[in-house]
Design a protein around this motif. Structure first.
Motif, PDB file in Angstrom:
ATOM      1  N   ARG A  39       0.823  -1.214   0.000  1.00 32.74           N
ATOM      2  CA  ARG A  39       0.000   0.000   0.000  1.00 32.74           C
ATOM      3  C   ARG A  39       0.857   1.266   0.000  1.00 32.74           C
ATOM      4  O   ARG A  39       0.316   2.373  -0.105  1.00 32.74           O
ATOM      5  N   GLN A  40       2.176   1.087   0.129  1.00 27.39           N
ATOM      6  CA  GLN A  40       3.084   2.222   0.237  1.00 27.39           C
ATOM      7  C   GLN A  40       4.106   2.188  -0.894  1.00 27.39           C
ATOM      8  O   GLN A  40       4.356   1.137  -1.499  1.00 27.39           O
ATOM      9  N   ALA A 149       2.738   4.949   6.436  1.00 29.83           N
ATOM     10  CA  ALA A 149       1.289   4.702   6.440  1.00 29.83           C
ATOM     11  C   ALA A 149       0.544   5.955   6.862  1.00 29.83           C
ATOM     12  O   ALA A 149      -0.484   6.315   6.281  1.00 29.83           O
ATOM     13  N   GLU A 152       1.416   8.548   3.703  1.00 32.63           N
ATOM     14  CA  GLU A 152       0.959   8.210   2.358  1.00 32.63           C
ATOM     15  C   GLU A 152      -0.470   7.685   2.309  1.00 32.63           C
ATOM     16  O   GLU A 152      -1.199   7.952   1.350  1.00 32.63           O
ATOM     17  N   VAL A 153      -0.866   6.921   3.330  1.00 31.91           N
ATOM     18  CA  VAL A 153      -2.195   6.304   3.316  1.00 31.91           C
ATOM     19  C   VAL A 153      -3.236   7.224   3.954  1.00 31.91           C
ATOM     20  O   VAL A 153      -4.301   7.467   3.393  1.00 31.91           O
ATOM     21  N   GLN A 154      -2.911   7.739   5.131  1.00 33.42           N
ATOM     22  CA  GLN A 154      -3.878   8.550   5.861  1.00 33.42           C
ATOM     23  C   GLN A 154      -3.727  10.048   5.598  1.00 33.42           C
ATOM     24  O   GLN A 154      -4.688  10.801   5.653  1.00 33.42           O
ATOM     25  N   ALA A 188      -3.909   2.815  10.871  1.00 35.87           N
ATOM     26  CA  ALA A 188      -3.055   2.412   9.748  1.00 35.87           C
ATOM     27  C   ALA A 188      -1.652   2.028  10.215  1.00 35.87           C
ATOM     28  O   ALA A 188      -1.048   1.101   9.686  1.00 35.87           O
TER      29      ALA A 188
END
Length: 209
Positions: A39-40, A149, A152-154, A188
């Motif tokens: 996911r990263q 996380a 980049e994700v949140q 996350a």
């Protein structure tokens, strides 16, 4: 134009820009990783995902495939170096990784049971003030996954990598802890952590410092 490579004797075709790790996955081969999370963006920090390519040892998660590459996921030099990296990581922990963690799984896959390098280990330092997340700093291996996380994700940017060498770790906010940081309790960081350094705690549990 797609790229044709060979992984452990199996020919696979991958898209332009695909990494050696992508090719290995397409061929059904397993390459151990620690700092990688699909996911990263690939980070290439841990060097556990090493594979052999034409007499060289290369990190699979950041090396792009080139036409005609022959990838050996069981290259003995790559395996030995990767096992050494994991052994060094384990040498800094005050306790063995919990059996269910990703670090324990990777260590077992690489045949690392105990470390040959006794020495200084991280002292217990736990932040239990947040109602949902617990942070055991002594279990952090500085893989960077929680920081990425969060970024980049949140998109919260609540975590920061701190220190160097043995003192490297992760801080929440300005090192004031999760509770007083910009953390939104999305989980996350806990979801990606390979060691349980960051874990979720039950909502109704009474948490004390």
């Amino acid at each position: 134009m797609n790229v044709n490579v060979t992984v452990d004797g199996t020919e696979v075709e991958v898209a332009p820009g695909a990494t050696l790790l992508d090719a290995a996955s397409a061929a059904g081969a397993v390459v151990q990783t620690l700092c990688f999370d699909p996911r990263q963006a690939p980070f290439g920090a841990c060097r556990v995902c090493l594979v052999g390519v034409g007499g060289q040892v290369l990190p699979a998660c950041t090396t792009p495939c080139r036409e005609g590459m022959e990838i050996d996921t069981a290259d003995p030099v790559a395996r030995r170096v990767a096992a050494g990296v994991v052994e060094l990581v384990l040498s800094e922990l005050p306790v063995p990784p919990a059996p269910h963690t990703e670090l324990a799984t990777v260590a077992a896959a690489l045949g690392v049971e105990v470390t040959r390098w006794p020495g200084a280990v991280h002292e217990e330092r736990r932040d239990m003030r947040h109602p949902y997340l617990a942070f055991s700093h002594e279990l952090c291996i500085s893989c960077g996954r929680c920081v990425r996380a969060c970024d980049e994700v949140q998109g919260t940017f609540a975590l920061t990598a701190t220190g160097r060498g043995f003192e490297a770790n992760v801080a929440a906010g300005l090192d004031q802890g999760f509770r007083d940081s910009a953390c939104v309790a999305c989980g996350a960081c806990a979801d990606t952590c390979p060691t349980d350094a960051i874990t979720e705690i039950t909502l109704l549990e009474e948490v004390t410092t």
